[in-house]
Design a protein around this motif. Structure first.
Motif, PDB file in Angstrom:
ATOM      1  N   LEU A   1       0.652  -1.384  -0.040  1.00 34.48           N
ATOM      2  CA  LEU A   1       0.011   0.080  -0.028  1.00 34.48           C
ATOM      3  C   LEU A   1       0.946   1.259  -0.172  1.00 34.48           C
ATOM      4  CD1 LEU A   1      -3.095  -0.316   2.375  1.00 34.48           C
ATOM      5  CD2 LEU A   1      -3.069  -0.339   0.046  1.00 34.48           C
ATOM      6  N   THR A   2       2.067   1.227   0.442  1.00 33.73           N
ATOM      7  CA  THR A   2       2.879   2.337   0.471  1.00 33.73           C
ATOM      8  C   THR A   2       2.942   3.336  -0.647  1.00 33.73           C
ATOM      9  OG1 THR A   2       4.385   1.186   2.108  1.00 33.73           O
ATOM     10  CG2 THR A   2       5.231   3.168   1.525  1.00 33.73           C
ATOM     11  N   PRO A   3       3.347   2.895  -1.626  1.00 34.08           N
ATOM     12  CA  PRO A   3       3.514   3.813  -2.941  1.00 34.08           C
ATOM     13  C   PRO A   3       2.169   4.463  -3.490  1.00 34.08           C
ATOM     14  CG  PRO A   3       3.818   1.303  -3.639  1.00 34.08           C
ATOM     15  CD  PRO A   3       3.854   1.378  -2.201  1.00 34.08           C
ATOM     16  N   GLY A  59       0.803  13.009  -2.192  1.00 34.99           N
ATOM     17  CA  GLY A  59       1.489  13.834  -3.238  1.00 34.99           C
ATOM     18  C   GLY A  59       0.666  14.772  -4.262  1.00 34.99           C
ATOM     19  N   GLU A  60      -0.093  14.214  -4.670  1.00 34.06           N
ATOM     20  CA  GLU A  60      -1.133  14.596  -5.578  1.00 34.06           C
ATOM     21  C   GLU A  60      -2.052  15.603  -5.150  1.00 34.06           C
ATOM     22  OE1 GLU A  60      -2.810  11.188  -7.549  1.00 34.06           O
ATOM     23  OE2 GLU A  60      -1.020  10.914  -9.070  1.00 34.06           O
ATOM     24  N   SER A 112      -8.408   6.296   2.875  1.00 36.17           N
ATOM     25  CA  SER A 112      -9.141   6.249   1.541  1.00 36.17           C
ATOM     26  C   SER A 112      -8.429   5.197   0.557  1.00 36.17           C
ATOM     27  CB  SER A 112      -9.051   7.658   0.988  1.00 36.17           C
ATOM     28  OG  SER A 112      -8.021   8.029   0.486  1.00 36.17           O
ATOM     29  N   VAL A 113      -7.187   5.147   0.720  1.00 37.44           N
ATOM     30  CA  VAL A 113      -6.432   4.299  -0.186  1.00 37.44           C
ATOM     31  C   VAL A 113      -6.687   3.025   0.067  1.00 37.44           C
ATOM     32  CG1 VAL A 113      -4.205   3.362  -1.026  1.00 37.44           C
ATOM     33  CG2 VAL A 113      -4.442   5.944  -0.868  1.00 37.44           C
ATOM     34  N   ARG A 114      -6.685   2.601   1.409  1.00 38.75           N
ATOM     35  CA  ARG A 114      -6.935   1.217   2.067  1.00 38.75           C
ATOM     36  C   ARG A 114      -8.345   0.912   1.552  1.00 38.75           C
ATOM     37  NH1 ARG A 114      -8.833   0.905   8.191  1.00 38.75           N
ATOM     38  NH2 ARG A 114     -10.598   2.275   7.125  1.00 38.75           N
ATOM     39  N   ASP A 115      -9.270   1.782   1.909  1.00 33.02           N
ATOM     40  CA  ASP A 115     -10.711   1.324   1.461  1.00 33.02           C
ATOM     41  C   ASP A 115     -11.033   1.438   0.085  1.00 33.02           C
ATOM     42  OD1 ASP A 115     -11.155   1.402   4.058  1.00 33.02           O
ATOM     43  OD2 ASP A 115     -11.940   3.652   4.177  1.00 33.02           O
TER      44      ASP A 115
END
Length: 314
Positions: free
Chosen positions: A111-113, A120-121, A295-298
């Protein structure tokens, strides 16, 4: 000493509009100004610059060489001012500056990247300074104040740190290839407690207890700890027969080591990978990083499922 030229940004914007349209009527409509007033503003600008910027006839408008050169500078100046204003607005909201991100080996795994790219965006004005911490610092710099937010592994017993779980990483036992349990489909934690076991020499008792299988021990099987400084050193010690280790399945799948085998522990929970921060000190930057991570995790549900379901047997 030459006095600096004082040109307001409105005049620069007027000039850019005329230079791009090459038509005073169209440019006047674009900047919501009467054509005569626009013409007057451009004339005043030329006087301030000290050079003719536009050639005007009844048929067409063209840039002079001086005008072409000035157009590039005008665009750069306007863009710089807009960026400065945007930076100031972000700073006002606490969304500019530097975020110190600590992490234990492996960080948030795959998930890190995704998390770093999305952050960053969303927040281009923030510089993320990343630092990996050795295995003895389970807080990844939070306890010492060296970091603002960190990817950590639970359980954690260090006070004044709040955490939010991202996912649970399965764990396995790493044993020497000559170990008497090699060949079994799975083992219990109780069957591993007779062996010396690796330890990152952490001061976090809850963290140490998890990785040293303390809940499966009694007075007769107290842990004999073998200190380590890194994951690779741990693997080398296990291969040499000096100890066993409890480790992430990631090590089994991505860092194979001659001389070691991995065994499923059928009665031991996985290790939760979480985002941690200082209690009562959730700055706007930390709050936004947490929001992005969650949000990335979900969103990456398939990836999270793959990580949480990683095979615990080879």
């Amino acid at each position: 000493m030459v006095s600096p030229i004082e040109i307001n940004t409105r005049k620069l914007g007027y000039f850019v509009a005329v230079a791009e349209e090459l038509h005073f009527s169209k440019a006047a409509a674009r900047v919501h100004l009467a054509q005569q007033a626009l013409s007057r503003q451009i004339k005043e600008l030329e006087n301030q610059v000290g050079a003719k910027l536009l050639e005007r006839t009844t048929r067409k408008v063209t840039l002079t060489p001086a005008g072409e050169a000035f157009l590039e500078g005008a665009r750069t100046a306007l863009a710089a001012l807009e960026e400065a204003a945007a930076t100031a607005r972000r700073a006002e909201r606490g969304l500019a500056g530097t975020l110190r991100l600590g992490y234990v080996p492996g960080a948030a795994l795959e998930l890190t990247p995704f998390i770093l790219t999305e952050f960053g965006e969303r927040h281009p004005g923030v510089v993320v300074e990343m630092q990996e911490f050795p295995v003895h610092d389970s807080s990844a710099g939070l306890a010492s104040g060296a970091t603002d937010v960190a990817f950590v592994r639970l359980p954690k017993g260090i006070p004044n740190i709040e955490t939010e779980v991202l996912f649970v990483d399965p764990v396995v036992a790493m044993v020497p290839s000559s170990h008497h349990l090699v060949g079994r489909v799975s083992v219990s934690a109780r069957e591993l407690v007779a062996d010396p076991i690796t330890n990152g020499d952490t001061l976090d008792e809850a963290y140490r207890a998890f990785w040293c299988l303390d809940a499966a021990r009694d007075e007769s099987t107290r842990a004999r700890l073998v200190p380590i400084n890194s994951i690779t050193e741990e693997a080398q010690l296990v291969a040499a027969g000096a100890a066993i280790a409890v480790t992430s399945t990631v090590v089994m799948h991505h860092m194979p080591m001659p001389g070691v085998e991995f065994l499923e522990i059928n009665d031991w929970p996985g290790s939760a990978i979480a985002l941690g921060w200082h209690r009562d000190e959730r700055s706007p930057l930390v709050a936004q990083f947490l929001d992005v991570a969650l949000s990335v995790r979900d969103r990456e549900t398939e990836l999270v499922h793959t990580m949480e379901s990683r095979p615990t047997t080879t």
